[in-house]
Scaffold this motif. Structure first.
Motif, mmCIF file in Angstrom:
data_model
loop_
_atom_site.group_PDB
_atom_site.id
_atom_site.type_symbol
_atom_site.label_atom_id
_atom_site.label_comp_id
_atom_site.label_asym_id
_atom_site.label_seq_id
_atom_site.Cartn_x
_atom_site.Cartn_y
_atom_site.Cartn_z
ATOM 1 N N UNK A 154 0.780 -1.355 -0.212
ATOM 2 C CA UNK A 154 -0.102 0.401 -0.012
ATOM 3 C C UNK A 154 1.005 0.721 -0.471
ATOM 4 N N UNK A 155 0.215 2.149 -0.505
ATOM 5 C CA UNK A 155 0.520 3.740 -0.033
ATOM 6 C C UNK A 155 0.213 4.657 0.239
ATOM 7 N N UNK A 156 0.829 6.024 0.537
ATOM 8 C CA UNK A 156 0.076 7.058 0.735
ATOM 9 C C UNK A 156 0.984 8.337 0.038
ATOM 10 N N UNK A 157 -0.231 9.224 -0.795
ATOM 11 C CA UNK A 157 0.458 9.883 -1.712
ATOM 12 C C UNK A 157 -0.108 11.157 -0.719
ATOM 13 N N UNK A 158 1.432 11.562 -0.744
ATOM 14 C CA UNK A 158 1.431 13.178 0.949
ATOM 15 C C UNK A 158 1.965 14.307 0.327
ATOM 16 N N UNK A 159 1.346 15.085 0.576
ATOM 17 C CA UNK A 159 0.619 16.281 0.199
ATOM 18 C C UNK A 159 1.790 17.149 1.493
ATOM 19 N N UNK A 160 2.796 17.952 0.478
ATOM 20 C CA UNK A 160 3.303 19.362 1.534
ATOM 21 C C UNK A 160 2.560 20.510 1.535
ATOM 22 N N UNK A 161 2.506 21.054 2.098
ATOM 23 C CA UNK A 161 1.497 22.473 2.167
ATOM 24 C C UNK A 161 2.334 24.059 1.688
ATOM 25 N N UNK A 162 1.969 24.966 2.132
ATOM 26 C CA UNK A 162 2.353 26.269 1.372
ATOM 27 C C UNK A 162 2.070 26.849 0.605
ATOM 28 N N UNK A 195 8.870 8.981 9.419
ATOM 29 C CA UNK A 195 7.764 8.473 10.042
ATOM 30 C C UNK A 195 6.909 7.483 9.562
ATOM 31 N N UNK A 196 5.545 8.123 8.892
ATOM 32 C CA UNK A 196 4.954 7.649 8.613
ATOM 33 C C UNK A 196 5.210 6.252 7.385
ATOM 34 N N UNK A 197 6.723 6.447 6.617
ATOM 35 C CA UNK A 197 6.380 5.084 5.633
ATOM 36 C C UNK A 197 6.510 3.808 7.216
ATOM 37 N N UNK A 198 7.524 4.323 8.324
ATOM 38 C CA UNK A 198 7.325 3.127 8.856
ATOM 39 C C UNK A 198 6.951 2.517 10.303
ATOM 40 N N UNK A 199 5.525 3.850 9.926
ATOM 41 C CA UNK A 199 4.915 3.073 11.538
ATOM 42 C C UNK A 199 3.223 2.443 10.403
ATOM 43 N N UNK A 245 3.552 1.331 7.519
ATOM 44 C CA UNK A 245 3.557 -0.105 6.526
ATOM 45 C C UNK A 245 3.140 0.772 5.117
ATOM 46 N N UNK A 246 3.619 1.823 4.828
ATOM 47 C CA UNK A 246 3.212 2.117 3.269
ATOM 48 C C UNK A 246 4.345 3.306 2.693
ATOM 49 N N UNK A 247 4.385 3.050 1.370
ATOM 50 C CA UNK A 247 5.537 3.183 0.816
ATOM 51 C C UNK A 247 4.733 4.800 0.808
ATOM 52 N N UNK A 248 5.803 6.121 1.007
ATOM 53 C CA UNK A 248 4.765 7.534 0.356
ATOM 54 C C UNK A 248 5.436 7.898 -0.898
ATOM 55 N N UNK A 249 4.887 8.543 -0.881
ATOM 56 C CA UNK A 249 5.360 8.948 -2.814
ATOM 57 C C UNK A 249 5.214 10.381 -1.824
ATOM 58 N N UNK A 250 5.568 11.548 -2.380
ATOM 59 C CA UNK A 250 6.598 13.155 -2.261
ATOM 60 C C UNK A 250 6.247 14.036 -3.243
ATOM 61 N N UNK A 251 4.791 14.319 -4.189
ATOM 62 C CA UNK A 251 5.409 14.925 -6.040
ATOM 63 C C UNK A 251 6.011 17.022 -5.326
ATOM 64 N N UNK A 304 0.024 13.062 20.080
ATOM 65 C CA UNK A 304 -1.108 12.579 20.276
ATOM 66 C C UNK A 304 -1.579 12.319 18.250
ATOM 67 N N UNK A 305 -1.966 12.783 17.874
ATOM 68 C CA UNK A 305 -2.866 13.435 16.898
ATOM 69 C C UNK A 305 -2.314 12.697 15.953
ATOM 70 N N UNK A 306 -0.610 12.308 15.362
ATOM 71 C CA UNK A 306 0.069 12.092 14.637
ATOM 72 C C UNK A 306 -0.498 10.781 14.764
ATOM 73 N N UNK A 307 0.089 10.444 16.057
ATOM 74 C CA UNK A 307 -0.508 8.801 15.846
ATOM 75 C C UNK A 307 -2.351 8.194 15.533
ATOM 76 N N UNK A 308 -3.115 8.860 15.588
ATOM 77 C CA UNK A 308 -4.403 8.981 15.220
ATOM 78 C C UNK A 308 -4.097 8.942 13.735
ATOM 79 N N UNK A 309 -3.483 10.207 12.873
ATOM 80 C CA UNK A 309 -3.327 9.846 10.888
ATOM 81 C C UNK A 309 -2.512 8.362 11.042
ATOM 82 N N UNK A 310 -1.520 7.800 11.823
ATOM 83 C CA UNK A 310 -1.279 6.529 11.331
ATOM 84 C C UNK A 310 -2.193 5.629 11.767
ATOM 85 N N UNK A 311 -2.835 5.916 12.666
ATOM 86 C CA UNK A 311 -3.900 4.380 13.242
ATOM 87 C C UNK A 311 -4.782 4.146 11.459
#
Length: 301
Positions: A73-81, A97-101, A103-109, A290-297
């Protein structure tokens, strides 16, 4: 509120960072150009993960993996700005951290910014990333995640997909932290303006000014690319919103909730008082952890 969160809020307030977002257009443009001198595409050189950089529509996308071979599985992850300021290497620890916790690959365009391109070109690039991911991981195995304007893109992928003649499978999960939104109705404008005094990071004025940057001289821009709550999210597995309850962008939440209801998509909302904009993408203090842990879950399900 934890001591660190209180100190961080005070630092933002004393720094005057918010003032930059209220500058007149020409002065704002100069400030953005100044910040972008130290930002942009980066290539990791550490050995804390496996990295690959690919070209997509003439722009680069960084892929972060825990193992040499692609995950299931994978996450398409977007920066802000604000669609105008580029990323920096500070985004990298969060990706790892997202990748490790999860179990997904992270794509960062490294998506095209609206200082030089119309938002339609931004969408063309990130949607092509999504298409490649669906081809590699399969439908139902790709989620999107982003903060601030990146949150707008994480939601926008679903809306843009539904606008296609032959849509791809929709994201498994969408997780957004303080998604950007150009206010488009009187009620939303009033809510954002009412929160402006309590927001120590973003000025309401920027949410209006940024539309001109996003259009970049183009008139024919789909409404959902400017204001994500006007999009169609039908078919998404679920959507999760994280906000500070004391930020301008929290004023857009009722419109996003209505969009979820129209699309019959399950959604959740987490809003903490007195946090700074996108606080949970800095997971080094109590509330953010705490909230990052929720995102990971959410993303590892």
């Amino acid at each position: 509120m934890s001591i660190f969160a209180s100190i961080l809020r005070s630092v933002y307030k004393l720094s005057g960072a918010k003032k930059a977002f209220a500058l007149p257009e020409d002065a704002l443009r100069k400030e953005i150009e100044k910040q972008n001198r130290h930002r942009g595409v980066f290539t990791p050189t550490d050995r804390k993960a496996y990295y690959e950089t690919i070209a997509v529509n003439g722009f680069l996308c960084l892929i972060v993996r825990e193992h040499p071979k692609p995950s299931e599985r994978a996450i398409l992850y977007f920066f802000g700005g604000g669609m105008v300021i580029g990323p920096d290497k500070g985004d990298l620890p969060v990706m790892r951290k997202l990748c490790r916790e999860t179990g997904c690959d992270v794509w960062f365009p490294f998506y095209p910014l609206c200082m030089e391109y119309c938002i339609t070109e931004t969408y063309a690039m990130v949607y092509e990333c999504y298409r490649k991911m669906i081809g590699l991981y399969g439908g139902g195995n790709v989620s999107t995640c982003g903060f601030s304007s990146g949150g707008a893109l994480a939601l926008g992928i679903a809306a843009h997909n539904n606008a296609q003649p032959e849509p791809l499978p929709q994201p498994r999960h969408i997780v957004v932290v303080s998604p950007g939104e150009v206010p488009w109705n009187d009620a939303e404008r009033a809510r954002m303006q009412a929160l402006d005094e309590r927001d120590v990071s973003i000025d309401y004025a920027f949410m209006v000014t940024v539309e001109k940057f996003m259009r970049h001289g183009c008139e024919n821009v789909p409404a959902y690319m400017l204001s994500g709550s006007r999009g169609d999210f039908t078919g998404v597995g679920d959507i999760h919103f994280f906000y500070s309850a004391d930020e301008v962008l929290y004023g857009a939440l009722p419109d996003f909730e209505e969009a979820c209801k129209r699309a019959n998509v399950p959604y959740t909302v987490s809003a903490r008082p007195k946090m700074v904009h996108c606080y949970c993408m800095l997971p080094i203090f109590k509330e953010a952890k705490e909230d990052f842990a929720k995102i990971v879950d959410i993303l590892k399900k």
